[in-house]
Design a protein around this motif. Structure first.
Motif, PDB file in Angstrom:
ATOM      1  N   ASP A  76      40.626  32.140  47.761  1.00 21.88           N
ATOM      2  CA  ASP A  76      39.109  31.714  47.912  1.00 21.88           C
ATOM      3  C   ASP A  76      38.056  32.788  47.461  1.00 21.88           C
ATOM      4  O   ASP A  76      37.777  33.219  47.641  1.00 21.88           O
ATOM      5  N   LEU A  77      37.668  31.571  45.686  1.00 21.13           N
ATOM      6  CA  LEU A  77      36.665  32.561  45.371  1.00 21.13           C
ATOM      7  C   LEU A  77      34.987  31.534  45.704  1.00 21.13           C
ATOM      8  O   LEU A  77      34.088  32.108  45.707  1.00 21.13           O
ATOM      9  N   LEU A  78      35.179  30.692  46.343  1.00 24.46           N
ATOM     10  CA  LEU A  78      34.139  29.921  47.149  1.00 24.46           C
ATOM     11  C   LEU A  78      33.341  30.786  48.196  1.00 24.46           C
ATOM     12  O   LEU A  78      32.340  30.589  48.178  1.00 24.46           O
ATOM     13  N   PHE A 390      36.592  22.481  36.639  1.00 20.75           N
ATOM     14  CA  PHE A 390      37.064  22.668  38.742  1.00 20.75           C
ATOM     15  C   PHE A 390      38.406  22.251  39.054  1.00 20.75           C
ATOM     16  O   PHE A 390      39.075  22.958  39.507  1.00 20.75           O
ATOM     17  N   TYR A 399      40.302  28.506  44.342  1.00 21.07           N
ATOM     18  CA  TYR A 399      39.560  27.733  45.199  1.00 21.07           C
ATOM     19  C   TYR A 399      37.973  28.088  45.181  1.00 21.07           C
ATOM     20  O   TYR A 399      37.304  29.263  44.985  1.00 21.07           O
ATOM     21  N   LEU A 400      37.040  27.055  43.899  1.00 21.19           N
ATOM     22  CA  LEU A 400      35.597  27.090  44.390  1.00 21.19           C
ATOM     23  C   LEU A 400      34.894  26.001  43.959  1.00 21.19           C
ATOM     24  O   LEU A 400      35.494  24.616  44.600  1.00 21.19           O
ATOM     25  N   PHE A 406      31.267  30.729  42.046  1.00 21.32           N
ATOM     26  CA  PHE A 406      32.294  31.686  43.078  1.00 21.32           C
ATOM     27  C   PHE A 406      31.296  31.791  43.890  1.00 21.32           C
ATOM     28  O   PHE A 406      30.305  32.554  43.769  1.00 21.32           O
TER      29      PHE A 406
END
Ligand SMILES: Cc1ncc(COP(=O)(O)O)c(C=O)c1O
Length: 433
Positions: A76-78, A390, A399-400, A406
């Motif tokens: 999870d880089l969002l 994406f 995940y972005l 990010f």
């Protein structure tokens, strides 16, 4: 600038093929989306999460790892668009909230946690006073109210590409859903253009509302000289300077504006400060904020059932008191800057027209060869390449944000960051073919 006559290799056919791969890989998410569409328009209640062919449905999060309905794991880089700074399983927040709710839940009362968080915010961000809301959107609306009442004026300067909430959206001019204020839309990072507008509207200008870095607008930092010039001219004109640090207060010990050596009259906050719970706040100079003091005859009313809810106030105390101290914030900002430089190195190894922008732990990809400095340049991105990047990163377990952003959490490990760079490298190799 010379224009290439060669057609872009990032064709609609390539996008259609990538969408088909995505759809085949995620049948359970598709089914979840079909069910959601029956009861929510478009199958969502948060426009930013929607994308073609359908958004993924997630079932679990541990640390900085998310698992979707089809059993795929994602790094999870969002980080929930900067709200999820602590990952998905931060025990210290959950335990404190559990204990506090055990003592006092859903009560229309004053309590120690709101004063505790207010004190921590005033100390940390150098505010005289602070008030709480339920979201960053509300915080901005209340900051605007504060300025309108204080000045007795009616116009608001905002910036092209700015985002201050669902009803304060200026990606391509004011949106139809915006609150009905009299906006003066100024060009971000264009000091002469903005000064002209301040001169023209100065006498009617109640406030200038600005993000020290366009967040939603593409992680475009404001040139420090631009911000300083705008604030000086706004103050000269008698307007209130409002900094929207809903996203950027995470940078450095006291937020991005303070790193630029500047101070706003009112600053708005949100996102991570609520430790995963709904949160917003606005704070600043006593002369402005004390208009809400009910001991004053013509005070401004500001009610809100959940403004001081125990869960958020307690989580916020843990955030500022323990999890995100000034030292940790400074280190996290440096870690983000380092990661962005490593992304830049990866981009440099491939012949794909992509650039990266950002500050600290907020990072955005742009499908254009040179990094944009304003919203008009962001709008020139190659939409097909942006989508291919994406979907390509999704396919590789990263995940972005759909728009290519990010925001790093504290939970993400160095091993995960290295894996993300490998995934990016592999994705770019594929795109360059
Ligand atoms: C800079 C900025 N201001 C305000 C908001 C609105 O905050 P919220 O979504 O909590 O209403 C956002 C949300 O993304 C934001 O990025």
């Amino acid at each position: 600038m010379a224009t290439s006559l060669r057609p872009s290799p990032f064709t609609a056919d390539r996008v259609a093929a990538a969408r088909a791969v995505f759809a085949d890989r995620n049948p359970k998410s598709r089914a979840a989306h079909d069910q959601a569409r029956a009861v929510m328009p478009g199958g969502h209640t948060r426009t930013t999460l929607s994308h073609a062919p359908f958004p993924l449905a997630f079932v679990r999060g541990v640390g900085a790892t998310l698992t979707d309905a089809d059993g795929h794991d994602y790094i999870d880089l969002l980080g929930d668009y900067t709200a999820g700074l602590f990952g998905h399983s931060e025990r210290r927040v959950l335990d404190a909230v559990h204990a506090a709710l055990g003592e006092l839940a859903s009560a229309g009362v004053m309590h120690r946690h709101e004063v505790g968080l207010a004190r921590l915010m005033c100390e940390r961000f150098g505010l005289d006073r602070v008030r709480f809301t339920n979201s960053g959107t509300e915080a901005n609306l209340m900051a605007i109210t504060t300025a309108l009442q204080y000045t007795g004026r009616r116009k608001l300067m905002v910036f092209h590409g700015g985002y201050h909430g669902g009803v304060l959206y200026f990606a391509t001019g004011p949106a139809a859903s915006n609150a009905p204020y009299e906006f003066v839309l100024a060009p971000y990072n264009d000091l002469p253009g903005t000064l002209q507008l301040i001169e023209r509207h100065g006498r009617d200008l109640a406030a200038v509302l600005v993000e020290p870095m366009l967040g939603s607008g593409g992680c475009i930092p404001a040139d420090p000289a631009f911000l300083a010039g705008v604030f000086a001219a706004a103050r000269q004109a008698g307007a209130v300077c409002i900094a929207d640090e809903v996203m950027t207060s995470r940078h450095g010990p006291r937020g991005l504006l303070s790193l630029r050596g500047l101070r706003a009259d009112i600053t708005t906050y949100g996102k991570y400060l609520g430790g995963g719970f709904s949160f917003g706040a606005f704070g600043g100079a006593a002369a402005l904020l004390d208009q809400f003091d009910t001991n004053r005859p013509n005070h401004i009313r500001h009610a809100g059932t959940f403004n001081n809810n125990v869960a958020t106030m307690t989580a916020g105390e843990v955030v500022l008191g323990e999890l995100y101290t000034a030292d940790i914030a400074a280190a996290h900002t440096a870690r983000g800057d380092d990661f962005r430089r490593r992304i830049s190195d990866v981009l440099g190894r491939h012949r794909v027209p992509l650039s990266v922008t950002g500050f600290g732990s907020m990072i955005a990809f742009h499908a254009r060869a040179s990094a944009p400095t304003n919203a008009l340049e962001v709008a020139e991105r190659d939409a097909n390449l942006q989508e291919l990047l994406f979907l390509g990163l999704y396919q590789r377990g990263i995940y972005l944000a759909v728009r290519g952003m990010f925001s790093l959490s504290l939970a993400v490990t160095d091993v995960q960051l290295a894996a993300a760079l490998d995934a990016l490298d592999d994705c770019l190799r594929d795109l360059a073919r």
